[in-house]
Motif scaffolding. Structure first.
Motif, PDB file in Angstrom:
ATOM      1  N   TYR A  79      -5.235  -0.504   5.173  1.00 28.06           N
ATOM      2  CA  TYR A  79      -4.422  -1.597   5.703  1.00 28.06           C
ATOM      3  C   TYR A  79      -5.254  -2.741   6.263  1.00 28.06           C
ATOM      4  O   TYR A  79      -4.885  -3.909   6.146  1.00 28.06           O
ATOM      5  N   ASP A  80      -6.385  -2.430   6.891  1.00 24.13           N
ATOM      6  CA  ASP A  80      -7.163  -3.466   7.574  1.00 24.13           C
ATOM      7  C   ASP A  80      -8.290  -4.049   6.729  1.00 24.13           C
ATOM      8  O   ASP A  80      -9.079  -4.848   7.235  1.00 24.13           O
ATOM      9  N   PRO A  83      -3.085  13.455   6.503  1.00 25.76           N
ATOM     10  CA  PRO A  83      -2.983  11.989   6.547  1.00 25.76           C
ATOM     11  C   PRO A  83      -3.721  11.325   7.700  1.00 25.76           C
ATOM     12  O   PRO A  83      -4.120  10.169   7.597  1.00 25.76           O
ATOM     13  N   ILE A  84      -3.918  12.024   8.834  1.00 26.79           N
ATOM     14  CA  ILE A  84      -4.540  11.370   9.990  1.00 26.79           C
ATOM     15  C   ILE A  84      -6.064  11.306   9.894  1.00 26.79           C
ATOM     16  O   ILE A  84      -6.697  10.721  10.780  1.00 26.79           O
ATOM     17  N   PHE A  85      -6.645  11.868   8.836  1.00 24.29           N
ATOM     18  CA  PHE A  85      -8.096  11.867   8.734  1.00 24.29           C
ATOM     19  C   PHE A  85      -8.589  10.868   7.676  1.00 24.29           C
ATOM     20  O   PHE A  85      -8.749   9.697   7.958  1.00 24.29           O
ATOM     21  N   PHE A  86      -8.811  11.302   6.461  1.00 24.18           N
ATOM     22  CA  PHE A  86      -9.439  10.462   5.442  1.00 24.18           C
ATOM     23  C   PHE A  86      -8.686   9.156   5.203  1.00 24.18           C
ATOM     24  O   PHE A  86      -9.267   8.067   5.269  1.00 24.18           O
ATOM     25  N   PHE A  87      -7.394   9.236   4.935  1.00 30.70           N
ATOM     26  CA  PHE A  87      -6.633   8.024   4.618  1.00 30.70           C
ATOM     27  C   PHE A  87      -6.620   7.044   5.784  1.00 30.70           C
ATOM     28  O   PHE A  87      -6.715   5.835   5.595  1.00 30.70           O
ATOM     29  N   VAL A  88      -6.494   7.555   6.995  1.00 32.68           N
ATOM     30  CA  VAL A  88      -6.496   6.682   8.167  1.00 32.68           C
ATOM     31  C   VAL A  88      -7.868   6.047   8.368  1.00 32.68           C
ATOM     32  O   VAL A  88      -7.977   4.900   8.806  1.00 32.68           O
ATOM     33  N   SER A  89      -8.931   6.783   8.026  1.00 29.56           N
ATOM     34  CA  SER A  89     -10.285   6.240   8.202  1.00 29.56           C
ATOM     35  C   SER A  89     -10.521   5.013   7.331  1.00 29.56           C
ATOM     36  O   SER A  89     -11.406   4.203   7.626  1.00 29.56           O
ATOM     37  N   LEU A  90      -9.749   4.853   6.261  1.00 28.35           N
ATOM     38  CA  LEU A  90      -9.886   3.692   5.396  1.00 28.35           C
ATOM     39  C   LEU A  90      -9.296   2.440   6.035  1.00 28.35           C
ATOM     40  O   LEU A  90      -9.569   1.324   5.586  1.00 28.35           O
ATOM     41  N   SER A  91      -8.503   2.633   7.086  1.00 27.43           N
ATOM     42  CA  SER A  91      -7.826   1.503   7.726  1.00 27.43           C
ATOM     43  C   SER A  91      -8.416   1.187   9.094  1.00 27.43           C
ATOM     44  O   SER A  91      -8.942   0.102   9.313  1.00 27.43           O
ATOM     45  N   SER A 105       3.377   4.143  -1.862  1.00 29.70           N
ATOM     46  CA  SER A 105       3.826   3.378  -3.028  1.00 29.70           C
ATOM     47  C   SER A 105       5.245   2.849  -2.856  1.00 29.70           C
ATOM     48  O   SER A 105       5.655   1.929  -3.561  1.00 29.70           O
ATOM     49  N   LYS A 106       5.995   3.412  -1.910  1.00 37.99           N
ATOM     50  CA  LYS A 106       7.369   2.977  -1.662  1.00 37.99           C
ATOM     51  C   LYS A 106       7.450   1.946  -0.541  1.00 37.99           C
ATOM     52  O   LYS A 106       8.550   1.536  -0.157  1.00 37.99           O
ATOM     53  N   HIS A 107       6.295   1.549  -0.029  1.00 36.30           N
ATOM     54  CA  HIS A 107       6.283   0.570   1.056  1.00 36.30           C
ATOM     55  C   HIS A 107       6.860  -0.750   0.570  1.00 36.30           C
ATOM     56  O   HIS A 107       6.591  -1.197  -0.545  1.00 36.30           O
ATOM     57  N   LYS A 108       7.665  -1.396   1.406  1.00 39.77           N
ATOM     58  CA  LYS A 108       8.364  -2.617   1.015  1.00 39.77           C
ATOM     59  C   LYS A 108       7.406  -3.791   0.819  1.00 39.77           C
ATOM     60  O   LYS A 108       7.702  -4.717   0.059  1.00 39.77           O
ATOM     61  N   ILE A 109       6.275  -3.771   1.540  1.00 30.10           N
ATOM     62  CA  ILE A 109       5.359  -4.914   1.458  1.00 30.10           C
ATOM     63  C   ILE A 109       4.272  -4.656   0.423  1.00 30.10           C
ATOM     64  O   ILE A 109       4.224  -5.279  -0.620  1.00 30.10           O
ATOM     65  N   LYS A 110       3.380  -3.704   0.712  1.00 33.84           N
ATOM     66  CA  LYS A 110       2.359  -3.359  -0.267  1.00 33.84           C
ATOM     67  C   LYS A 110       1.828  -1.966   0.024  1.00 33.84           C
ATOM     68  O   LYS A 110       1.988  -1.446   1.128  1.00 33.84           O
ATOM     69  N   ASP A 111       1.209  -1.376  -0.955  1.00 33.41           N
ATOM     70  CA  ASP A 111       0.585  -0.071  -0.797  1.00 33.41           C
ATOM     71  C   ASP A 111      -0.865  -0.294  -0.403  1.00 33.41           C
ATOM     72  O   ASP A 111      -1.598  -0.999  -1.094  1.00 33.41           O
ATOM     73  N   SER A 112      -1.287   0.309   0.692  1.00 38.61           N
ATOM     74  CA  SER A 112      -2.651   0.085   1.168  1.00 38.61           C
ATOM     75  C   SER A 112      -3.691   0.818   0.339  1.00 38.61           C
ATOM     76  O   SER A 112      -4.885   0.506   0.414  1.00 38.61           O
ATOM     77  N   ASN A 113      -3.266   1.802  -0.458  1.00 36.06           N
ATOM     78  CA  ASN A 113      -4.232   2.625  -1.205  1.00 36.06           C
ATOM     79  C   ASN A 113      -4.162   2.453  -2.718  1.00 36.06           C
ATOM     80  O   ASN A 113      -5.127   2.764  -3.417  1.00 36.06           O
ATOM     81  N   LEU A 114      -3.037   1.997  -3.221  1.00 41.00           N
ATOM     82  CA  LEU A 114      -2.868   1.842  -4.667  1.00 41.00           C
ATOM     83  C   LEU A 114      -2.702   0.374  -5.038  1.00 41.00           C
ATOM     84  O   LEU A 114      -2.022  -0.362  -4.319  1.00 41.00           O
ATOM     85  N   PRO A 115      -3.258  -0.061  -6.148  1.00 34.72           N
ATOM     86  CA  PRO A 115      -4.191   0.704  -6.974  1.00 34.72           C
ATOM     87  C   PRO A 115      -5.577   0.745  -6.335  1.00 34.72           C
ATOM     88  O   PRO A 115      -5.938  -0.160  -5.582  1.00 34.72           O
ATOM     89  N   TYR A 116      -6.329   1.781  -6.635  1.00 33.35           N
ATOM     90  CA  TYR A 116      -7.707   1.840  -6.155  1.00 33.35           C
ATOM     91  C   TYR A 116      -8.542   0.861  -6.969  1.00 33.35           C
ATOM     92  O   TYR A 116      -8.468   0.823  -8.192  1.00 33.35           O
ATOM     93  N   GLN A 117      -9.352   0.054  -6.261  1.00 36.97           N
ATOM     94  CA  GLN A 117     -10.208  -0.927  -6.913  1.00 36.97           C
ATOM     95  C   GLN A 117     -11.600  -0.894  -6.283  1.00 36.97           C
ATOM     96  O   GLN A 117     -11.741  -0.547  -5.112  1.00 36.97           O
ATOM     97  N   THR A 118     -12.608  -1.265  -7.047  1.00 38.47           N
ATOM     98  CA  THR A 118     -13.950  -1.438  -6.504  1.00 38.47           C
ATOM     99  C   THR A 118     -14.187  -2.925  -6.248  1.00 38.47           C
ATOM    100  O   THR A 118     -13.479  -3.779  -6.786  1.00 38.47           O
TER     101      THR A 118
END
Length: 358
Positions: free
Chosen positions: A50-51, A127-135, A332-345
């Motif tokens: 997200y951030d 969910p509170i570990f790896f995925f949250v660490s990305l934000s 993926s169902k988020h109304k604004i955007k998905d913070s993880n999809l699609p994965y990009q480099t």
């Protein structure tokens, strides 16, 4: 989504391979190779979390009221942002932060877990570990370092632990909430206190709000203005897990096993903090995160406690696998955007490639 499928399969099976031959005379353990893969996955990401866009634009300097925005960042985190801007390599911030997070989780699991494979799976999938660490990057660097400083807690080196807390304070100010963790080690679990902490957590938000309204008219006005659910769906899962752990509190307490008692105490204290503030935004989740991180070591520690550990291990692994994809599906169902999809480099990407916020 295919990238994530390939990623989770590697994380599940790579640690089980033992030593892996790279070239003649050079081998690497599957456990270490797994964390290298996770690091690369995190370090090369673009607009994942997200951030991400906020940090990217802050590093680039392309943000309104730049001085006000950069000065609200803690000193060490701010210096990393400024240096990334100075060298003109905006991804440097994410490479360094990914390394700090993954390195210290890797070392702590390696040195303390009774089942490194399961600890990795929990770290990646809950969910509170790896995925949250990305934000919440700044705080998660602090969480990882304090997680590693568990060694000083075990060794009863208070001043070392205090120095780590102070150091992490300059990464994220919330680390002051981790200071009491030191005093939880070495205490035999009081069953009544655990029960009270667990069940009080279901009502503590209302109690806290009542006390604030009763004692401070100045701050009570903010209770109706705070937005955000604080991760309530995830909280419910951890409360259910806490319910299943209660029989373990009663039947497997051991005065000699200070590590296990510590893991249980930090779990219920973290759960109480999270639940207490869950209705007032994300403060409870963020404060409880320093305590809840020891769940990564708690569940594998059951290996030496119960005969049915193999069943529990396989059940947790299945739950983790489902969690990983449920988290992606919900995003993926988020109304604004998905913070993880699609994965990009980040290769050949600019701010024009950010996913739309509307």
């Amino acid at each position: 989504m295919l990238v994530y499928i390939f990623f989770i399969l590697l994380v599940f099976f790579l640690p089980l391979l033992g030593k892996i031959k790279i070239v003649n005379g050079i081998k690497i353990y599957g456990y270490t190779a797994t964390f290298i893969i996770i690091f690369i996955f995190c370090a090369l990401r673009f607009d994942v979390g997200y951030d991400y866009s906020m940090y990217y634009e802050l590093i680039k300097g392309d943000v309104k009221f730049y001085n006000a925005q950069i000065n609200r960042i803690e000193f060490l985190s701010r210096q990393l942002i400024i240096f990334s801007n100075f060298i003109g390599f905006y991804q440097f911030f994410f490479i360094v932060s990914s390394f700090v997070i993954l390195y210290f989780f890797h070392r702590t699991i390696k040195e303390n877990s009774f089942d490194k494979w399961l600890s990795i799976i929990i770290f990646i999938s809950f969910p509170i570990f790896f995925f949250v660490s990305l934000s919440i990057v700044r705080q998660y660097m602090a969480v990882a370092i304090l997680f590693y400083s568990y060694k000083y807690i075990k060794q009863r080196k208070f001043w070392y632990y205090l120095l780590v807390v102070l150091f992490c304070f300059f990464l994220h100010k919330s680390t002051i909430l981790a200071l009491p963790i030191y005093f939880l080690y070495g205490n035999f679990i009081n069953k009544k206190i655990i029960i009270v902490l667990y069940f009080l957590g279901f009502f503590s938000s209302e109690i806290l709000a009542f006390l604030i309204r009763l004692t401070s008219e100045r701050y009570s006005i903010y209770l109706d203005l705070i937005a955000g659910e604080g991760g309530n769906l995830i909280l419910i899962f951890f409360q259910i897990l806490g319910l299943f752990l209660l029989p373990i509190v009663y039947n497997f307490r051991d005065k000699e096993d200070k590590d296990f008692n510590f893991y249980l105490l930090t779990y219920y204290v973290g759960l109480f903090l999270w639940a207490s503030l869950s209705k007032f935004g994300h403060a409870g989740f963020r404060g409880g995160l320093y305590y809840m991180s020891f769940t990564i070591l708690l569940i594998p520690h059951l290996k030496n406690k119960i005969k049915e550990y193999k069943f529990i291990r396989e059940s947790i692994a299945i739950i983790c696998f489902l969690f990983f994809f449920i988290n992606l599906y919900i995003g993926s169902k988020h109304k604004i955007k998905d913070s993880n999809l699609p994965y990009q480099t980040f290769f050949l990407k600019t701010s024009k490639d950010f996913k739309p916020n509307e």
